[in-house]
Design a protein around this motif. Structure first.
Motif, PDB file in Angstrom:
ATOM      1  N   CYS A 344       0.827  -1.211   0.000  1.00 39.03           N
ATOM      2  CA  CYS A 344       0.000   0.000   0.000  1.00 39.03           C
ATOM      3  C   CYS A 344       0.859   1.258   0.000  1.00 39.03           C
ATOM      4  CB  CYS A 344      -0.936   0.002   1.206  1.00 39.03           C
ATOM      5  SG  CYS A 344      -2.324  -1.134   1.082  1.00 39.03           S
ATOM      6  N   ARG A 345       1.856   1.319   0.871  1.00 38.80           N
ATOM      7  CA  ARG A 345       2.699   2.512   0.926  1.00 38.80           C
ATOM      8  C   ARG A 345       3.497   2.679  -0.358  1.00 38.80           C
ATOM      9  NH1 ARG A 345       4.973   2.683   7.248  1.00 38.80           N
ATOM     10  NH2 ARG A 345       2.894   2.702   8.211  1.00 38.80           N
ATOM     11  N   ALA A 346       3.960   1.588  -0.954  1.00 42.79           N
ATOM     12  CA  ALA A 346       4.683   1.691  -2.227  1.00 42.79           C
ATOM     13  C   ALA A 346       3.801   2.312  -3.302  1.00 42.79           C
ATOM     14  CB  ALA A 346       5.175   0.313  -2.670  1.00 42.79           C
ATOM     15  N   LEU A 347       2.498   1.992  -3.292  1.00 45.24           N
ATOM     16  CA  LEU A 347       1.554   2.527  -4.275  1.00 45.24           C
ATOM     17  C   LEU A 347       1.022   3.899  -3.888  1.00 45.24           C
ATOM     18  CD1 LEU A 347      -0.503  -0.705  -5.049  1.00 45.24           C
ATOM     19  CD2 LEU A 347       1.117   0.427  -6.588  1.00 45.24           C
ATOM     20  N   GLY A 348       1.341   4.362  -2.660  1.00 41.65           N
ATOM     21  CA  GLY A 348       0.910   5.683  -2.241  1.00 41.65           C
ATOM     22  C   GLY A 348      -0.351   5.708  -1.409  1.00 41.65           C
ATOM     23  N   ILE A 349      -0.837   4.556  -0.948  1.00 41.11           N
ATOM     24  CA  ILE A 349      -2.028   4.521  -0.097  1.00 41.11           C
ATOM     25  C   ILE A 349      -1.585   4.596   1.361  1.00 41.11           C
ATOM     26  CG2 ILE A 349      -4.036   3.177   0.608  1.00 41.11           C
ATOM     27  CD1 ILE A 349      -3.979   1.802  -2.098  1.00 41.11           C
ATOM     28  N   PRO A 350      -2.041   5.579   2.140  1.00 51.22           N
ATOM     29  CA  PRO A 350      -1.701   5.608   3.568  1.00 51.22           C
ATOM     30  C   PRO A 350      -2.187   4.335   4.249  1.00 51.22           C
ATOM     31  CG  PRO A 350      -2.683   7.693   2.874  1.00 51.22           C
ATOM     32  CD  PRO A 350      -2.877   6.737   1.740  1.00 51.22           C
ATOM     33  N   CYS A 351      -1.294   3.701   4.999  1.00 52.56           N
ATOM     34  CA  CYS A 351      -1.624   2.389   5.555  1.00 52.56           C
ATOM     35  C   CYS A 351      -0.911   2.200   6.880  1.00 52.56           C
ATOM     36  CB  CYS A 351      -1.214   1.294   4.562  1.00 52.56           C
ATOM     37  SG  CYS A 351      -1.620  -0.385   5.082  1.00 52.56           S
ATOM     38  N   ARG A 352      -1.584   1.518   7.804  1.00 53.19           N
ATOM     39  CA  ARG A 352      -0.962   1.158   9.071  1.00 53.19           C
ATOM     40  C   ARG A 352      -1.371  -0.265   9.441  1.00 53.19           C
ATOM     41  NH1 ARG A 352      -4.477   5.125  13.127  1.00 53.19           N
ATOM     42  NH2 ARG A 352      -6.387   3.877  13.219  1.00 53.19           N
ATOM     43  N   SER A 353      -0.568  -0.884  10.279  1.00 52.54           N
ATOM     44  CA  SER A 353      -0.853  -2.219  10.798  1.00 52.54           C
ATOM     45  C   SER A 353      -1.549  -2.061  12.144  1.00 52.54           C
ATOM     46  CB  SER A 353       0.451  -3.006  10.952  1.00 52.54           C
ATOM     47  OG  SER A 353       0.199  -4.294  11.459  1.00 52.54           O
ATOM     48  N   THR A 354      -2.678  -2.763  12.322  1.00 52.76           N
ATOM     49  CA  THR A 354      -3.491  -2.622  13.525  1.00 52.76           C
ATOM     50  C   THR A 354      -3.780  -3.995  14.115  1.00 52.76           C
ATOM     51  OG1 THR A 354      -4.526  -0.633  12.605  1.00 52.76           O
ATOM     52  CG2 THR A 354      -5.658  -1.706  14.433  1.00 52.76           C
ATOM     53  N   THR A 355      -3.645  -4.100  15.429  1.00 50.90           N
ATOM     54  CA  THR A 355      -3.836  -5.381  16.114  1.00 50.90           C
ATOM     55  C   THR A 355      -5.056  -5.312  17.017  1.00 50.90           C
ATOM     56  OG1 THR A 355      -1.465  -5.830  16.085  1.00 50.90           O
ATOM     57  CG2 THR A 355      -2.792  -7.066  17.663  1.00 50.90           C
ATOM     58  N   ASN A 356      -5.942  -6.299  16.858  1.00 54.44           N
ATOM     59  CA  ASN A 356      -7.139  -6.442  17.689  1.00 54.44           C
ATOM     60  C   ASN A 356      -6.917  -7.622  18.635  1.00 54.44           C
ATOM     61  OD1 ASN A 356      -9.811  -6.257  18.647  1.00 54.44           O
ATOM     62  ND2 ASN A 356     -10.537  -7.714  17.107  1.00 54.44           N
ATOM     63  N   TYR A 357      -6.908  -7.335  19.930  1.00 53.52           N
ATOM     64  CA  TYR A 357      -6.699  -8.396  20.913  1.00 53.52           C
ATOM     65  C   TYR A 357      -8.025  -9.034  21.303  1.00 53.52           C
ATOM     66  CZ  TYR A 357      -1.846  -7.010  21.296  1.00 53.52           C
ATOM     67  OH  TYR A 357      -0.535  -6.745  21.012  1.00 53.52           O
ATOM     68  N   VAL A 358      -8.035 -10.366  21.313  1.00 51.35           N
ATOM     69  CA  VAL A 358      -9.236 -11.196  21.443  1.00 51.35           C
ATOM     70  C   VAL A 358     -10.165 -10.837  20.284  1.00 51.35           C
ATOM     71  CG1 VAL A 358     -11.013 -12.114  22.969  1.00 51.35           C
ATOM     72  CG2 VAL A 358      -8.940 -11.135  23.951  1.00 51.35           C
ATOM     73  N   SER A 359      -9.772 -11.312  19.130  1.00 51.83           N
ATOM     74  CA  SER A 359     -10.461 -10.976  17.877  1.00 51.83           C
ATOM     75  C   SER A 359     -11.390 -12.121  17.489  1.00 51.83           C
ATOM     76  CB  SER A 359      -9.426 -10.735  16.768  1.00 51.83           C
ATOM     77  OG  SER A 359     -10.045 -10.313  15.581  1.00 51.83           O
ATOM     78  N   TRP A 398      -4.685  -6.755  11.260  1.00 48.23           N
ATOM     79  CA  TRP A 398      -5.195  -6.366   9.950  1.00 48.23           C
ATOM     80  C   TRP A 398      -4.541  -5.050   9.558  1.00 48.23           C
ATOM     81  CZ3 TRP A 398      -9.798  -6.499  13.481  1.00 48.23           C
ATOM     82  CH2 TRP A 398     -10.071  -5.262  14.059  1.00 48.23           C
ATOM     83  N   ASN A 399      -5.124  -4.347   8.604  1.00 50.13           N
ATOM     84  CA  ASN A 399      -4.598  -3.054   8.163  1.00 50.13           C
ATOM     85  C   ASN A 399      -5.707  -2.031   8.083  1.00 50.13           C
ATOM     86  OD1 ASN A 399      -2.814  -5.250   6.614  1.00 50.13           O
ATOM     87  ND2 ASN A 399      -1.556  -3.477   7.113  1.00 50.13           N
ATOM     88  N   ASP A 400      -5.334  -0.800   8.353  1.00 54.73           N
ATOM     89  CA  ASP A 400      -6.205   0.340   8.090  1.00 54.73           C
ATOM     90  C   ASP A 400      -5.608   1.130   6.933  1.00 54.73           C
ATOM     91  OD1 ASP A 400      -7.757  -0.332  10.301  1.00 54.73           O
ATOM     92  OD2 ASP A 400      -6.555   0.908  11.643  1.00 54.73           O
ATOM     93  N   VAL A 401      -6.443   1.477   5.977  1.00 51.41           N
ATOM     94  CA  VAL A 401      -6.028   2.325   4.858  1.00 51.41           C
ATOM     95  C   VAL A 401      -6.887   3.578   4.874  1.00 51.41           C
ATOM     96  CG1 VAL A 401      -5.064   0.534   3.379  1.00 51.41           C
ATOM     97  CG2 VAL A 401      -7.522   0.936   3.335  1.00 51.41           C
ATOM     98  N   TRP A 402      -6.289   4.676   4.494  1.00 58.73           N
ATOM     99  CA  TRP A 402      -6.967   5.976   4.578  1.00 58.73           C
ATOM    100  C   TRP A 402      -7.461   6.384   3.201  1.00 58.73           C
ATOM    101  CZ3 TRP A 402      -8.184   9.206   8.625  1.00 58.73           C
ATOM    102  CH2 TRP A 402      -8.585  10.501   8.296  1.00 58.73           C
ATOM    103  N   MET A 403      -8.758   6.665   3.085  1.00 61.30           N
ATOM    104  CA  MET A 403      -9.306   7.064   1.786  1.00 61.30           C
ATOM    105  C   MET A 403     -10.719   7.596   1.939  1.00 61.30           C
ATOM    106  SD  MET A 403      -9.982   3.262   0.168  1.00 61.30           S
ATOM    107  CE  MET A 403      -8.270   2.843   0.371  1.00 61.30           C
TER     108      MET A 403
END
Length: 758
Positions: A344-359, A398-403
């Motif tokens: 995602c970042r290589a393509l220019g999409i803002p992205c972060r890694s997000t962890t959900n505990y007890v998912s 998972w991931n969060d992307v901004w758009m």
């Protein structure tokens, strides 16, 4: 007959020969600064590759075989989106990776395929310099979603133009050509194909782009930061895993484009960040399309690389492309998420890694996690009918992307959840999202994409059923836990990475769900239930309210490897009469996905408790009980189940914790020089009375050291291990180095530090 202008003799237009293009220049490195692409290795290479962001303009020079005549010459600069197929991506020479042929986007790397570029579909553009359009060449069109060209300078046989890429242009590789002729005479023309292709990527700096991110600090983190952390462990003891995303590595952007080809997303759809993010969530896993990573969760990684051994994405992409698209073995959720960040970042999409505990993993769209137990207190895997595979992952990444979300009502843009880990099919493909975080928080499960599944991950209720011979359907409900799922949701904080501790942890739980035990949280659940018919019956189940015995399972925060632990239940008989308690305590090893592995120890009994009396139940588990039964992550699940004979009160609770790993220490010089050897040392102490086998360590750093996994001997019981690795830096600046050690018994010891390269 000739026409005279002063002393200059000018030939009539129809007798002039069309001007011919000799060569072109993209000013790649100069334009890269304006496009925020100067960090890409492909831009820095010799020769460089053009990487431009849509919604921005770039300068281009054209040299002709004679002086350009603005009154007679017509020049058409044509761009076409190219659907390409992989031919040969990577070469190896003397065990060092060579650059892509022409930087991954030039001649010889790909061959043309797919439909021809088309103006109507947005995959073709023709920009014309013509005497007829001379009055329009001083500025770009007002519409930011149109291509534009401005003639900025003429200099003898050369001209310089500025070209604006539309803010919704297709993302990928474009080729360019130039056609010339004399004004009003197209019978003679010349065509020139520009040999080097151009990468066009998303532009979070452009307000007209769907991925626009206003805050510069956030752009620095979610687009330009090459390193970071992925949160693992448990909600009681979160642990940040250092990762090198490496989105500017010379392999990252070509791999991203290749993966989009693998996804099957049509070229006309590659201007949509929503559809591209959805395609990425599908192609990072290999379930349907020969994507990047094959998953494995059973601990058997002998024919590949353990998920714990990866320290960065570049090595995964390298192996994938060298094998001509064979899925890489192996990944688990944090590896899928890390690779998604890179792409995602290589393509220019803002992205972060997000962890959900007890998912929660809700497999039957009931918005609940249903667990069944037999009369002996044993968990019935897959339920009584064999069709309930609900589970709770100790953590899931998972991931969060901004758009923006133009397909949804206003207010649902911003962070969107995508998930590349293959869990459930969406439209017959293993993918998930983008699901609006705002919609998830409100329980608006009717909005695309996969919002009910994501809502369950963060806010499902856990329902325990026990075998009951007096029940019409053979089971009765023991307990509903409304607050077990989505215990904590974490991502990395903006700014520097904490190499030693976890002060860079950012708790974003309240972004995804309302605070537990509030009216807003329950309203969101009921709002979601209204949109999922199968959930409604479970939320209307009757509940026995005759509860006069209080029971409480004491949480275990963490236990160091090799030490004993106790499963403890506190009991208080609040009734005025004696009560008979039937209780079962158990401990088992589990995979982090919640799937049971091996029973460790179990105890059950029947006893009486007097009115008003308090008592304690206890199960002692020693190291010899669990060491040979552990699986990945060293996670242990405990269950406590009890029934009260006189009132038929039923109660159950569950808890889980991870065995605490030894600390991996890392030391390195504060500074070193490009081209000179530099040594890092690292080590740890084996806390166990048994040897560690199948040992591997990995060292990696962008601009320092390509990922290198090295097999290591068995580590003796209680041994103090010390290792060293030498590297030669190739780029100046502050760089991060990441070290990881894994074995069959203890996985994923990792550490990171920063080194200044002079």
């Amino acid at each position: 007959m000739s026409l005279h202008s002063g002393s200059i003799l000018v030939a009539p237009c129809h007798k002039m020969e069309p001007i011919e293009v000799v060569r072109t220049e993209f000013y790649i490195k100069d334009n890269a600064k304006d496009h925020h692409t100067e960090d890409y290795d492909l831009v820095k290479a010799d020769p460089p590759t053009a990487i431009f962001r849509r919604g921005a303009a770039f300068y281009m020079a054209i040299m002709f075989n004679r002086e350009y005549d603005a009154e007679a010459d017509v020049v058409r600069v044509r761009f076409g989106f190219v659907k390409k197929k992989k031919k040969k991506i990577l070469k190896k020479k003397k065990k060092k990776r060579e650059n892509f042929e022409r930087g991954g986007g030039g001649r010889g790397v790909f061959k043309k395929g797919g439909p021809n570029p088309n103006v109507i579909r947005g995959t073709r553009a023709v920009l014309t310099l013509s005497p007829k359009l001379k009055h329009k060449l001083s500025s770009f069109p007002e519409d930011p979603y149109q291509w534009g060209i401005v003639l900025t300078r003429t200099d003898g046989n050369s001209i310089v133009v500025q070209i604006r890429i539309p803010a919704n242009a297709q993302v990928g590789i474009w080729n360019a050509s130039i056609q010339t002729n004399v004004y009003q005479h197209r019978d003679k023309r010349h065509d020139f194909k520009i040999p080097d292709d151009v990468y066009v990527i998303f532009n979070p700096w452009s307000p007209d782009d769907g991925v626009y991110m206003e805050n510069e600090e956030e752009r620095q983190e979610y687009i330009l930061n090459e390193t970071g952390k992925i949160w693992c462990g448990t909600f009681k003891e979160p642990k940040g895993k250092h990762w090198i995303f490496g989105q500017f590595d010379d392999i990252a952007l070509p791999a991203a484009v290749f993966l989009l080809e693998k996804s099957g997303l049509q070229p006309s759809d590659r201007g949509s960040p929503v559809l591209i993010a959805r395609a990425i969530s599908a192609v990072i896993n290999a379930m349907d399309d020969g994507g990047l990573l094959e998953g494995r969760w059973d601990g058997n990684y002998a024919d590949g690389t353990s998920p714990f051994a990866w320290t960065g994405t570049a090595a995964i992409l390298d192996e994938y492309l060298r094998s001509e698209g064979t899925p890489v073995k192996y990944g688990q959720c944090w590896v899928y998420s890390a690779a998604t960040v890179t792409i995602c970042r290589a393509l220019g999409i803002p992205c972060r890694s997000t962890t959900n505990y007890v998912s929660a993993h809700d497999t039957n769209r009931t918005l609940t996690v249903d667990k069944y137990f037999d009369l002996s207190g044993n968990k019935i895997e897959n339920g009584p009918e064999g069709d309930c595979n609900d589970s709770c992952w100790n953590f899931h990444v998972w991931n969060d992307v901004w758009m923006a979300r133009p397909d949804l009502p206003p207010g649902y843009g911003g962070w969107q959840i995508i998930d590349a880990t293959p869990q459930e099919q969406s439209e017959r493909v293993m993918r998930c999202g983008p699901a609006s975080v705002a919609a998830v928080k409100k329980g608006e499960v009717g909005y695309l994409y996969d919002t009910p599944f994501v809502f369950s991950e963060v806010n499902a209720d856990v329902v325990h059923f026990k075998e009951d011979e007096e029940s019409d359907w053979g089971f009765s409900r023991m307990n509903v836990n409304k607050y077990h799922v989505g215990r904590q949701i974490l991502t990395k904080k903006l700014g520097p990475t904490d190499d030693i501790g976890d002060s860079d942890m950012l708790d974003v739980t309240l972004v995804y769900k309302n605070r537990e035990n509030t009216e807003e949280e329950r309203l969101a659940v009921y709002n979601a239930v209204r949109g999922v018919p199968r959930a409604q019956a479970l939320y209307e189940l009757p509940r026995e309210e005759n509860e006069d015995v209080f029971l409480d399972l004491i949480d275990i925060e963490s236990v160091p490897f090799g030490e004993s632990f106790n499963v403890v239940v506190k009991i208080h008989n609040k009734a005025q009469e004696e009560r008979t308690i039937n209780a079962i305590l158990s401990a088992s090893s589990v995979y982090y996905t919640g799937k049971a592995a091996t029973d460790i120890k179990k105890s059950k009994g029947r006893f009486k408790i007097n009115p008003g009396q308090k008592d304690t139940l206890q199960l002692v588990v020693d190291p010899e009980d669990y060491l040979d039964k552990l699986v990945d992550h060293g996670l242990i699940k405990i269950y406590a189940i009890a029934t009260v004979g006189e009132t038929k009160q039923t109660w159950s609770e569950e808890d889980d914790f991870t065995l605490k790993k030894p600390e991996l220490t890392l030391s390195a010089p504060e500074e070193c020089k490009v081209g000179e050897p530099c040594e890092v040392t690292f080590g740890f102490n084996n806390p166990l009375d048994i040897p560690l086998v199948d040992c591997v360590y990995t060292v990696q750093g962008p601009g320092l050291h390509k990922a290198k996994s090295i097999k290591f001997r068995d580590v003796e019981p209680k041994e103090q291990v010390s290792l060293s690795q030498t590297f030669i830096a190739k780029r100046i600046g502050e760089r991060r180095i990441v070290v990881s050690f894994t074995s069959k018994q203890i996985q994923d010891l990792n550490a990171s530090t920063r080194i200044k390269i002079l």
